[in-house]
Structure formats: C-alpha cells, structure tokens
Design an enzyme around this catalytic site. Structure first.
Site, mmCIF file in Angstrom:
data_model
loop_
_atom_site.group_PDB
_atom_site.id
_atom_site.type_symbol
_atom_site.label_atom_id
_atom_site.label_comp_id
_atom_site.label_asym_id
_atom_site.label_seq_id
_atom_site.Cartn_x
_atom_site.Cartn_y
_atom_site.Cartn_z
ATOM 1 N N GLU A 103 -0.145 -0.948 5.881
ATOM 2 C CA GLU A 103 0.952 -0.415 6.691
ATOM 3 C C GLU A 103 0.848 1.085 6.871
ATOM 4 O O GLU A 103 1.071 1.618 7.964
ATOM 5 C CB GLU A 103 2.298 -0.757 6.021
ATOM 6 C CG GLU A 103 3.500 -0.572 6.933
ATOM 7 C CD GLU A 103 4.112 0.818 6.901
ATOM 8 O OE1 GLU A 103 4.926 1.131 7.771
ATOM 9 O OE2 GLU A 103 3.768 1.632 6.016
ATOM 10 N N GLU A 104 0.467 1.789 5.806
ATOM 11 C CA GLU A 104 0.476 3.252 5.861
ATOM 12 C C GLU A 104 -0.657 3.820 6.722
ATOM 13 O O GLU A 104 -0.744 5.035 6.897
ATOM 14 C CB GLU A 104 0.419 3.848 4.441
ATOM 15 C CG GLU A 104 1.613 3.472 3.552
ATOM 16 C CD GLU A 104 2.945 4.085 3.979
ATOM 17 O OE1 GLU A 104 2.997 4.744 5.032
ATOM 18 O OE2 GLU A 104 3.930 3.877 3.253
ATOM 19 N N ASP B 109 0.864 -1.183 0.000
ATOM 20 C CA ASP B 109 0.000 0.000 0.000
ATOM 21 C C ASP B 109 0.900 1.234 0.000
ATOM 22 O O ASP B 109 2.094 1.144 0.320
ATOM 23 C CB ASP B 109 -0.958 0.015 1.204
ATOM 24 C CG ASP B 109 -0.231 0.016 2.531
ATOM 25 O OD1 ASP B 109 0.761 -0.734 2.675
ATOM 26 O OD2 ASP B 109 -0.618 0.790 3.437
HETATM 27 C C1 LIG Z 1 2.221 4.725 11.323
HETATM 28 C C2 LIG Z 1 2.782 5.321 10.083
HETATM 29 C C3 LIG Z 1 1.686 5.591 9.120
HETATM 30 C C4 LIG Z 1 3.809 4.410 9.478
HETATM 31 C C5 LIG Z 1 4.702 5.061 8.446
HETATM 32 N N1 LIG Z 1 5.615 4.063 8.020
HETATM 33 C C6 LIG Z 1 6.443 4.208 6.987
HETATM 34 O O1 LIG Z 1 6.502 5.203 6.323
HETATM 35 C C7 LIG Z 1 7.347 3.029 6.672
HETATM 36 N N2 LIG Z 1 7.643 2.971 5.351
HETATM 37 C C8 LIG Z 1 5.428 6.264 9.044
HETATM 38 O O2 LIG Z 1 4.931 7.383 8.880
HETATM 39 O O3 LIG Z 1 6.475 6.099 9.661
#
Ligand SMILES: CC(C)C[C@H](NC(=O)CN)C(=O)O
Length: 509
Positions: free
Chosen positions: A191-192, A126
C-alpha cells in the site's frame, strides 16, 4: 394467566396479548445488547494480549518502499496468513496481477452462509521507513507504551486497525457467538508504494473472491478530532520522479560526482537545474498554495453550497490543529477553507532529492545525478493520465528554457485516483449506529486528505459500496516520527468493529 395463551381475533387487543408482545419485542431488541456486553468484557479482559500481538507485528520492519526489506515484508505477510489460519479461516495467498516479484496478497474467509451479508475488510501490513536517527524518541520497531500511547512504526498505519478486525472475528469465535455476517479479509503489503499489482489482482478475482461481497470496509485512516468519524472520501496521489543527470559525451564516459573546487564553474550542475525547474518562478506551487502547472486547478470540481455548509457544521478547531502540527501560521484561517484544502483541493508536496548530499557536515560535491520526488494529491475531477501529461509538459518546457546540456527525465510512478462515496446510504447508517453504541456520540462525517490507492479500484471494478471506518487518532503521526496508536482507540476500536458487524447484518436488502 395460562402458560400457553391462545391468541385469536377475539383477544387480539387484550392486555395479556400486549404484555406478551412487549416482552417478545424487548427480548428481540436487547438480545444483541446483552451479547455486546459480553463481547466488550472479553475485549477489555484480553487487551494485554492484543497489545502483545501488536508488539510482535510492529517488530517486523515490513517497509515496502525499500526492496532490501522484502524478506521482512514476506515474513509479515506470512505472519498475517498464519494468524488467520490459526482462527480456522479459509486462507489463500493470491499472486498480484503482475509479473513483477511482489509480496502475495493474503485473503481469508470466515463463514459462507448465503442467508447472511458478506463484509470484506481491506487493510495493509507494510509500513513507511523509520529510524531512530530521524528523531524518534523511542525505537520505531519496538512498541513502547508511554501513558497509554503505543509508539511504533505502523502502529496506527495500519497494523493495529488490521489486528483490531482480526480480534473482532476472534472474539465472536471465542465466545461461541455466531458471526452476524460472513467476513472476508484482503490484506496487502504494497500500500505504501501505491498498491502495486493489487488492481490487477482485484480485476482477476472480481467474479470469484468479490462476487458475494456486499460491502468493503477500510480502516486505514484517522479521526479528525477526538470525536469518532466515518470517512466518505480520500484524495488520490500522482507521484513523480524528476531526474536530472549530467550528459556524457560517450556512453562509457565518467558518471561520477565532481569536486566543486576543481570543476565548479566549468559545468552546468544537475542540482542547479533541478532546483531551477522545481522552485524558480514558483514552477510547481506558489507560496499561497496555487498550483502553477497549467490545467490542474481547472479540473477541480467546484465547491457546492451544500459542501460548504457540511464543512461549516463539522466539529474542528483550527487553532488546536495549528498547535498540534506545530506551525506558526496555516495557509488558510477559516475552518471551511482549511478542511477544503485538506480534503477536496489538490496540492503539491516535494518529498526529497535522491543523490543530494544530506548528511551532517559540509561535503563540497557536485552530484552527477539527482532525482526529485514530488507528488500531487488528486481530487475529483482530476485524471491521473492528464496530470501526468500536464506535469511532463510543464517541467520539460521549464527545463528547455534553461538551455542546459544536462538531461531531464520525468516519470510518474504512482497514479492513484481519489475516492468519494455517498454517506447517505444504509452502510453509513450502520456505521453511525455502531459509533453510537460504543462511544455514545454521533460521528463526524469526514473526508481524508491522504490516499488509499485501491479504494477507487474497489469501487470501479467490483461495484461494491465502501465505507471507511477509522479508529486511528487525529494525532497519530502517520508516516512521521513517533507514530502511535492509543490503547483506547485500539481497544474501543475493536469494540466498534464488533458492533459494526452486528449493525451491518441488520441492513435490509
Ligand atoms: C500513495 C501513497 C503512498 C499512499 C499513502 N497512504 C496512506 O498513508 C494510507 N495509510 C499516502 O501517502 O496517502
């Protein structure tokens, strides 16, 4: 010399025995190097194919933060599963552990030889939202190669690294080389937005999918500089919505925005209240970076001398960093302070205000409902539950002082913990050896300021050691305009993963 040379105690120290033994040792030591040359050649000669696959994946707008894009996200999960199925993997689409309709998690397995170690690769397909109007120089969902950089949303975060792992398995297969370890994949699509549902799924499959896994590998982060890196820590994230809305006398009463000329001066405006509690008297964070929510700073683990020395020894140029991100002045001038505040200190970021007028031009409206979105990066020893309580109490107290008739509602929508590993373990030695083999340098041992929400869950629930093996560049522009992955990192990264599987197979139990 006879062809079959009999070795017994009478000739054990003879030159012939030593000659045979040294040839044998040479072959044992170099057989993998020979194989690795073949792997490298195959990867180099298939680079256009890999870029094409990345192009197809980037073309899918698999934005998880926008429910309207759920069909694209589902398609992305299906494409991932199909690719792994085509490679004869044992693929399963596992439901997340919740009752909310979320995209299924793709799992796959290549090999189940009990005499081999099992490595589990985690990644996500995603992406964060993107549109040309945000200031992209190219179409974000049309992978564009400019001077060896592949621009596109999700190119670095995290589609190319996921594909690089898939290509790695494929290369071994295509060259009819036995995989040195069993490989499992766990690829998610949320994940995002904080890996919704994944924690429950991991707990549900702890004694099945994860039971034979020896190590978990995550490649969802980047290098700190041009030097390759191994990552042993990430910050967590507590993400909040602070909603202020105009009260209505009756439930059915008007809830529309108001004309600021007609009604301005007669109502207490929700936006004024919101800005008042977020900004006035430095309610969340001071200009010098001090978090003003009581209790937060006190929970942060003190920095040790060893940590300070480690940061001091890391190759990192503060001036290059300042120029690269395009600011006049950074909050801290020393390398140690900067790294500490990127990796092991919490921070507050205000991301946006839903309901606020943000288009070009001047609209004279009083919004009826506004929602601020902000997050606090978590570090050891902060506890998201405590942080939730501290933030709510703090904002509610500030709001109460205003004596406004409007209503405030604070909700924590993500509560991801930080993750920290011991880089002195054999898994990291395998990572170092793989970097050395491909790049001929010692990797930087680094932490990451961003969050991989599931990392800590993997560690706590499965008890399996984790290594983060990044292939993203330091200037990839994750979540930002013009995100990119360089061809170099994509292709050399695939070689790194191939080398890592070999090095991991050599780890003694
Ligand atoms: C909890 C956040 C949305 C996770 C996000 N993770 C990443 O970008 C890892 N690629 C973050 O903002 O750190």
């Amino acid at each position: 010399m006879e062809f079959f040379y009999q070795i017994d105690e009478t000739n054990l120290f003879s030159p012939q025995v030593w000659f045979i033994l040294s040839i044998f040792l040479f072959l044992v030591q170099h057989v993998h190097s020979f194989q690795f040359e073949e792997l490298k050649k195959y990867i180099d000669s298939h680079q256009e194919e890999y870029v094409e696959t990345l192009r197809e994946w980037v073309a899918v707008e698999s934005v998880s933060t926008d429910v309207q894009r759920r069909p694209d996200l589902e398609r992305m999960m299906d494409m991932t599963a199909e690719k792994l199925r085509d490679m004869q993997g044992t693929v399963e689409l596992l439901p997340d552990g919740t009752t909310i309709p979320l995209p299924k998690v793709v799992t796959a397995q290549f090999g189940s030889d009990p005499s081999k170690h099992t490595v589990c690769i985690y990644g996500h397909v995603d992406v964060q939202p993107a549109s040309k109007e945000d200031g992209w120089a190219t179409e974000p969902y049309n992978l564009t190669d400019i001077n060896g950089n592949l621009y596109g949303r999700g190119a670095s975060d995290n589609k190319a690294p996921v594909l690089a792992w898939i290509h790695t398995v494929e290369v071994y297969q295509k060259l009819n080389m036995e995989l040195p370890v069993n490989v499992k994949f766990i690829i998610e699509g949320m994940e995002e937005t904080g890996s919704n549902g994944l924690e429950a799924m991991v707990s549900a499959h702890k004694d099945s999918f994860f039971s034979d896994v020896d190590w978990i590998v995550i490649s969802d982060c980047g290098w700190l500089s041009r030097r390759p890196a191994l990552t042993y820590g990430t910050r967590g994230n507590c993400y909040f919505y602070a909603e202020v809305r105009r009260t209505r006398v009756q439930v059915e009463g008007p809830k529309e925005d108001l004309h600021s000329g007609v009604h301005g001066g007669t109502v207490v405006e929700p936006m004024t209240d919101l800005i008042g509690i977020l900004g006035k008297y430095y309610t969340l964070i001071s200009p010098s970076g001090e978090i003003l929510i009581p209790g937060i700073e006190a929970a942060v683990a003190p920095m040790t001398d060893t940590e300070r020395e480690t940061y001091q020894s890391i190759e990192f140029n503060t001036e290059d960093y300042r120029r690269k991100i395009g600011v006049d002045r950074l909050m801290y001038s020393s390398k140690v302070d900067l790294l500490a505040h990127r990796w092991r200190q919490p921070t507050v970021s205000i991301h946006g205000i839903e309901g606020a007028f943000s288009d070009p031009g001047s609209k004279t409206v009083i919004p009826a409902r506004v929602v601020a979105k902000f997050s606090i990066r978590q570090v050891p020893n902060m506890d998201p539950k405590e942080v939730e309580k501290q933030v709510k109490e703090h904002l509610e107290a500030a709001f109460a002082k205003r004596g406004t008739p409007n209503k405030l509602k604070v909700t924590m929508v993500i509560g991801a913990k930080p993750w920290l590993a011991d880089p002195q373990q054999p898994l990291y030695e395998a990572g170092k050896a793989a970097v050395q083999r491909v790049f001929n340098v010692e990797p930087n041992l680094i932490r990451e300021g961003g969050t991989i929400p599931i990392a800590r869950t993997f560690q706590d629930v499965t008890g399996k050691p984790i290594i983060m093996l990044p292939i993203g560049g330091f200037d990839d522009g994750l979540h930002s305009q013009n995100e990119k992955m360089s061809r170099y990192n994509y292709i050399e990264g695939t070689k790194l993963f191939a080398a890592f599987l070999h090095e991991a197979s050599q780890i003694k139990n």
